[in-house]
Structures are given as C-alpha cells and as structure tokens.
Design a protein around this motif. Structure first.
Motif, PDB file in Angstrom:
ATOM      1  N   GLU A 151       0.830  -1.211   0.000  1.00 14.31           N
ATOM      2  CA  GLU A 151       0.000   0.000   0.000  1.00 14.31           C
ATOM      3  C   GLU A 151       0.861   1.256   0.000  1.00 14.31           C
ATOM      4  O   GLU A 151       0.569   2.214  -0.724  1.00 14.31           O
ATOM      5  N   ALA A 152       1.925   1.262   0.777  1.00  9.55           N
ATOM      6  CA  ALA A 152       2.824   2.418   0.812  1.00  9.55           C
ATOM      7  C   ALA A 152       3.475   2.643  -0.552  1.00  9.55           C
ATOM      8  O   ALA A 152       3.604   3.787  -1.013  1.00  9.55           O
ATOM      9  N   LYS A 153       3.868   1.566  -1.215  1.00  7.67           N
ATOM     10  CA  LYS A 153       4.475   1.671  -2.548  1.00  7.67           C
ATOM     11  C   LYS A 153       3.481   2.218  -3.567  1.00  7.67           C
ATOM     12  O   LYS A 153       3.849   3.024  -4.426  1.00  7.67           O
ATOM     13  N   ILE A 154       2.238   1.787  -3.481  1.00  6.10           N
ATOM     14  CA  ILE A 154       1.214   2.310  -4.390  1.00  6.10           C
ATOM     15  C   ILE A 154       1.068   3.818  -4.191  1.00  6.10           C
ATOM     16  O   ILE A 154       1.050   4.585  -5.158  1.00  6.10           O
ATOM     17  N   ILE A 155       0.984   4.243  -2.945  1.00  6.18           N
ATOM     18  CA  ILE A 155       0.839   5.671  -2.640  1.00  6.18           C
ATOM     19  C   ILE A 155       2.051   6.454  -3.143  1.00  6.18           C
ATOM     20  O   ILE A 155       1.907   7.515  -3.757  1.00  6.18           O
ATOM     21  N   GLN A 156       3.254   5.935  -2.918  1.00  8.73           N
ATOM     22  CA  GLN A 156       4.471   6.604  -3.399  1.00  8.73           C
ATOM     23  C   GLN A 156       4.471   6.724  -4.915  1.00  8.73           C
ATOM     24  O   GLN A 156       4.841   7.761  -5.467  1.00  8.73           O
ATOM     25  N   ASN A 157       4.068   5.659  -5.581  1.00  5.63           N
ATOM     26  CA  ASN A 157       4.124   5.653  -7.042  1.00  5.63           C
ATOM     27  C   ASN A 157       3.049   6.512  -7.684  1.00  5.63           C
ATOM     28  O   ASN A 157       3.253   6.998  -8.799  1.00  5.63           O
ATOM     29  N   ILE A 158       1.939   6.734  -7.019  1.00  5.90           N
ATOM     30  CA  ILE A 158       0.943   7.664  -7.547  1.00  5.90           C
ATOM     31  C   ILE A 158       1.584   9.042  -7.697  1.00  5.90           C
ATOM     32  O   ILE A 158       1.355   9.736  -8.683  1.00  5.90           O
ATOM     33  N   GLN A 159       2.416   9.422  -6.754  1.00  9.49           N
ATOM     34  CA  GLN A 159       3.074  10.729  -6.795  1.00  9.49           C
ATOM     35  C   GLN A 159       4.089  10.830  -7.943  1.00  9.49           C
ATOM     36  O   GLN A 159       4.433  11.922  -8.373  1.00  9.49           O
ATOM     37  N   LYS A 160       4.561   9.696  -8.430  1.00 12.91           N
ATOM     38  CA  LYS A 160       5.563   9.691  -9.514  1.00 12.91           C
ATOM     39  C   LYS A 160       4.945   9.749 -10.905  1.00 12.91           C
ATOM     40  O   LYS A 160       5.667   9.935 -11.876  1.00 12.91           O
ATOM     41  N   PHE A 161       3.620   9.584 -11.010  1.00  7.91           N
ATOM     42  CA  PHE A 161       2.986   9.619 -12.329  1.00  7.91           C
ATOM     43  C   PHE A 161       3.290  10.957 -12.997  1.00  7.91           C
ATOM     44  O   PHE A 161       3.136  12.011 -12.391  1.00  7.91           O
ATOM     45  N   LYS A 162       3.732  10.900 -14.239  1.00  6.62           N
ATOM     46  CA  LYS A 162       4.067  12.124 -14.958  1.00  6.62           C
ATOM     47  C   LYS A 162       2.855  12.727 -15.643  1.00  6.62           C
ATOM     48  O   LYS A 162       2.668  13.933 -15.652  1.00  6.62           O
ATOM     49  N   LYS A 163       2.040  11.879 -16.268  1.00  9.86           N
ATOM     50  CA  LYS A 163       0.856  12.367 -16.974  1.00  9.86           C
ATOM     51  C   LYS A 163      -0.358  11.585 -16.502  1.00  9.86           C
ATOM     52  O   LYS A 163      -0.347  10.380 -16.450  1.00  9.86           O
ATOM     53  N   ILE A 164      -1.382  12.324 -16.182  1.00  3.57           N
ATOM     54  CA  ILE A 164      -2.645  11.682 -15.808  1.00  3.57           C
ATOM     55  C   ILE A 164      -3.729  12.278 -16.681  1.00  3.57           C
ATOM     56  O   ILE A 164      -3.855  13.432 -16.830  1.00  3.57           O
TER      57      ILE A 164
END
Length: 65
Positions: A52-65
């Motif tokens: 869950e922590a990794k998912i939350i961290q990786n949402i912040q790394k998305f470049k384009k949404i």
C-alpha cells in the motif's frame, strides 16, 4: 468504477493529496493487494502495508494523468 472516475481519483490523490481518493484507489485494488501479501501460504500484514505504501508513493511519480 469507470475510467473517468478512476482518472479523477488519481488526480485528486496526486495533486490534492486527497486521502479519501487514495483510500478508494486502495479499496479498488484490495483483492490484488491481499493476494500478493501472502508469504509462505500465510497472510502478512506487514507485506500488505508495504504494498500500500508503494502504491501511494508511485501515484506521486505519475508524470501524466
């Protein structure tokens, strides 16, 4: 959940840091998170928390949404 709703949740989670949006995303993937939290045939709560922590961290790394 349709694609537009999911994209809106991602935007809220990334740009507004909306905890409710993050919670809904995690609930959407709860089945997979639990599936991959099983270690040696037993559910591992620590593993679930890490995923869950990794998912939350990786949402912040998305470049384009």
């Amino acid at each position: 959940m349709d694609n537009d709703m999911f994209v809106n949740l991602l935007k809220k989670a990334k740009y507004e840091k909306d905890m409710n949006a993050i919670y809904k995303i995690l609930k959407e993937y709860e089945g997979l998170i639990v599936k991959y939290s099983i270690v040696n045939g037993k559910f591992d709560e620590d593993c679930k928390a890490i995923i869950e922590a990794k998912i939350i961290q990786n949402i912040q790394k998305f470049k384009k949404i």
